[in-house]
Design an enzyme around this catalytic site. Structure first.
Site, short mmCIF file in Angstrom:
data_model
loop_
_atom_site.label_atom_id
_atom_site.label_comp_id
_atom_site.label_asym_id
_atom_site.label_seq_id
_atom_site.Cartn_x
_atom_site.Cartn_y
_atom_site.Cartn_z
N ASN A 1 -22.32 19.21 -36.73
CA ASN A 1 -23.49 19.15 -35.56
C ASN A 1 -23.16 17.63 -34.92
O ASN A 1 -23.66 16.57 -35.20
CB ASN A 1 -24.78 18.95 -35.94
CG ASN A 1 -25.69 19.05 -34.68
OD1 ASN A 1 -25.28 18.78 -33.67
ND2 ASN A 1 -26.88 19.40 -34.89
N TYR B 1 -36.55 20.29 -32.89
CA TYR B 1 -35.79 19.93 -34.01
C TYR B 1 -36.61 20.36 -35.23
O TYR B 1 -35.95 20.26 -36.38
CB TYR B 1 -35.48 18.63 -33.82
CG TYR B 1 -34.37 18.33 -32.86
CD1 TYR B 1 -33.35 18.87 -32.60
CD2 TYR B 1 -35.02 17.59 -31.92
CE1 TYR B 1 -32.37 18.84 -31.46
CE2 TYR B 1 -34.24 17.23 -30.43
CZ TYR B 1 -32.89 17.99 -30.65
OH TYR B 1 -32.13 17.69 -29.35
N HIS C 1 -25.61 23.80 -33.85
CA HIS C 1 -26.62 23.15 -32.96
C HIS C 1 -27.97 23.80 -33.58
O HIS C 1 -28.25 24.84 -33.47
CB HIS C 1 -26.24 23.32 -31.46
CG HIS C 1 -25.13 22.63 -31.19
ND1 HIS C 1 -25.13 21.29 -30.92
CD2 HIS C 1 -23.71 23.03 -30.87
CE1 HIS C 1 -23.80 21.02 -30.52
NE2 HIS C 1 -23.06 22.02 -30.58
N ARG D 1 -30.85 24.88 -22.53
CA ARG D 1 -31.47 23.59 -22.13
C ARG D 1 -30.54 23.14 -21.03
O ARG D 1 -30.15 23.71 -20.10
CB ARG D 1 -31.15 22.50 -23.37
CG ARG D 1 -31.91 23.27 -24.64
CD ARG D 1 -31.84 22.19 -25.73
NE ARG D 1 -32.42 21.02 -25.70
CZ ARG D 1 -32.22 19.80 -26.42
NH1 ARG D 1 -31.55 20.01 -27.60
NH2 ARG D 1 -32.84 18.76 -26.06
N PRO E 1 -25.11 11.55 -33.61
CA PRO E 1 -26.10 10.63 -33.08
C PRO E 1 -27.48 11.19 -32.88
O PRO E 1 -27.90 12.28 -32.48
CB PRO E 1 -25.61 10.22 -31.55
CG PRO E 1 -24.54 11.07 -31.54
CD PRO E 1 -23.96 11.61 -32.67
N ASN E 2 -28.49 10.25 -33.35
CA ASN E 2 -29.88 10.68 -33.51
C ASN E 2 -30.50 11.83 -34.29
O ASN E 2 -31.68 11.93 -34.50
CB ASN E 2 -30.33 11.04 -31.96
CG ASN E 2 -30.09 9.93 -31.09
OD1 ASN E 2 -30.48 8.78 -31.38
ND2 ASN E 2 -29.38 10.17 -29.94
N GLU F 1 -19.39 24.68 -35.99
CA GLU F 1 -20.23 23.70 -35.22
C GLU F 1 -21.72 24.24 -35.42
O GLU F 1 -21.83 25.82 -35.19
CB GLU F 1 -19.66 24.06 -33.87
CG GLU F 1 -20.47 23.20 -32.75
CD GLU F 1 -19.87 23.18 -31.46
OE1 GLU F 1 -19.11 23.83 -31.15
OE2 GLU F 1 -20.62 22.55 -30.41
N ASP G 1 -10.02 15.78 -30.64
CA ASP G 1 -9.03 15.53 -31.00
C ASP G 1 -8.75 15.40 -32.65
O ASP G 1 -7.61 15.83 -33.31
CB ASP G 1 -8.19 14.06 -30.59
CG ASP G 1 -7.82 14.55 -29.07
OD1 ASP G 1 -7.54 15.65 -28.48
OD2 ASP G 1 -7.92 13.47 -28.23
N ARG H 1 -25.88 19.97 -21.38
CA ARG H 1 -25.38 20.39 -22.59
C ARG H 1 -24.88 21.71 -22.91
O ARG H 1 -24.48 22.18 -24.08
CB ARG H 1 -27.03 20.63 -23.60
CG ARG H 1 -27.87 19.31 -23.39
CD ARG H 1 -29.03 19.33 -24.42
NE ARG H 1 -29.77 18.55 -23.95
CZ ARG H 1 -29.93 17.21 -24.58
NH1 ARG H 1 -29.25 16.86 -25.45
NH2 ARG H 1 -30.88 16.46 -24.22
N ARG I 1 -39.52 13.14 -34.80
CA ARG I 1 -39.68 13.47 -33.33
C ARG I 1 -39.42 14.58 -32.73
O ARG I 1 -38.75 15.22 -33.41
CB ARG I 1 -39.14 12.26 -32.60
CG ARG I 1 -39.61 10.66 -32.82
CD ARG I 1 -39.09 9.80 -31.56
NE ARG I 1 -39.46 10.01 -30.44
CZ ARG I 1 -38.60 10.62 -29.20
NH1 ARG I 1 -37.56 10.23 -29.52
NH2 ARG I 1 -39.26 10.83 -28.19
N ALA J 1 -24.90 14.75 -29.38
CA ALA J 1 -24.54 14.55 -27.92
C ALA J 1 -23.25 14.48 -27.73
O ALA J 1 -22.64 14.62 -26.62
CB ALA J 1 -25.38 13.55 -27.18
O1 CA2 Z 1 -29.46 21.12 -30.95
C1 CA2 Z 1 -28.57 20.27 -31.51
O2 CA2 Z 1 -28.43 20.24 -32.65
C2 CA2 Z 1 -27.94 19.19 -30.60
O3 CA2 Z 1 -26.51 19.01 -31.19
C3 CA2 Z 1 -28.91 18.00 -30.74
C4 CA2 Z 1 -28.58 16.59 -30.11
C5 CA2 Z 1 -28.39 16.92 -28.80
O4 CA2 Z 1 -27.74 15.99 -27.91
C6 CA2 Z 1 -27.41 18.27 -28.63
O5 CA2 Z 1 -27.22 18.57 -26.87
C7 CA2 Z 1 -27.67 19.48 -29.20
C8 CA2 Z 1 -29.35 15.53 -30.18
C9 CA2 Z 1 -29.84 15.17 -31.46
C10 CA2 Z 1 -31.39 14.41 -31.47
O6 CA2 Z 1 -31.87 14.94 -32.66
C11 CA2 Z 1 -33.33 14.42 -32.51
C12 CA2 Z 1 -33.86 14.71 -33.83
C13 CA2 Z 1 -35.37 14.52 -33.85
C14 CA2 Z 1 -36.02 13.87 -32.91
C15 CA2 Z 1 -35.19 13.25 -31.89
C16 CA2 Z 1 -34.04 13.57 -31.73
#
Ligand code: CA2
Length: 145
Positions: free
Chosen positions: A75, A24, A101, A108, A11-12, A99, A88, A112, A19, A78
Site C-alpha cells: 500500500n 481507515y 488500498h 475519492r 506514508p501516513n 497493491e 520503476d 487519487r 485518526r 499517496a
Molecule cells: O486507501 C488507501 O489505503 C490509501 O493508500 C491511503 C493513503 C491515501 O493517500 C491514498 O490515496 C489511499 C493515505 C494514508 C493515510 O493514512 C492515514 C491513516 C489514519 C489516519 C490518517 C491517515
C-alpha cells in the site's frame, strides 16, 4: 523453504487507528502486522511488515525484496499517485505484486484515481479496509502455488 512476503506500507499509514476512523478504521498498524503474521503462518508463509514515510526507504526495501522475497503486498499510500520511482523499483522485482488500498480510491478525490503502481501490480484490492491485506495474502498463496 518458507516463502517470504514483504508487506510494505507507505506514508501516513503509521497513523492507522489514530485518526479518520471513518475512512481507515480503528485497527492500528501493529494489529495489522499481527493479523498478517498469524494468517501467513497458517499458510506456511513468513511475512516482513514494514512502514515508512520516506519514498527512498520504500524503494530500498523493494530492492531488498528482489533478493529475499517471492511476493510484495504494497500500500504505497499517496505515493501510488505520484511515484514513478516506486513504479520503476517494482518493475525490477520478479515476484508477484499485489497493491492494496484501504479505501476505494475511485470513490475519492480525482487526484487519487490514478495509481502508477497499478501498472505493474498483478492484482489490486481496494475499499475493503484492512481485510484487503488478508485477501491479498490469500491471493498470494494461490498465485505462488
Ligand atoms: O486507501 C488507501 O489505503 C490509501 O493508500 C491511503 C493513503 C491515501 O493517500 C491514498 O490515496 C489511499 C493515505 C494514508 C493515510 O493514512 C492515514 C491513516 C489514519 C489516519 C490518517 C491517515
Amino acid at each position: 523453504m518458507s516463502k517470504l512476503i514483504y508487506i510494505l506500507n507507505g506514508p501516513n499509514l503509521n497513523l492507522l487507528g489514530q485518526r479518520e476512523p471513518e475512512i481507515y478504521g480503528y485497527q492500528t498498524l501493529d494489529d495489522l502486522a499481527e493479523t498478517c503474521t498469524r494468517l501467513a503462518g497458517s499458510s506456511g508463509f513468513t511475512v516482513k511488515c514494514l512502514q515508512s514515510n520516506l519514498e527512498g526507504q520504500l524503494i530500498d526495501w523493494i530492492h531488498e525484496a528482489r533478493q529475499e522475497a517471492t511476493g510484495i503486498i504494497i500500500n504505497p499510500g499517496a505515493y501510488s499517485h505520484t511515484s514513478i520511482a516506486i513504479y520503476d523499483a517494482l518493475k525490477a522485482f520478479d515476484g508477484r505484486i499485489i497493491e492494496v488500498h484501504i479505501s476505494n480510491i475511485h470513490k475519492r478525490e480525482s487526484f487519487r484515481h490514478h495509481s502508477y503502481v497499478s501498472l505493474c501490480a498483478d492484482g489490486v484490492i481496494m475499499g475493503l479496509g484492512l481485510l484487503g491485506y488478508e485477501l491479498a495474502l490469500e491471493s498470494m498463496d494461490r498465485l505462488l502455488d
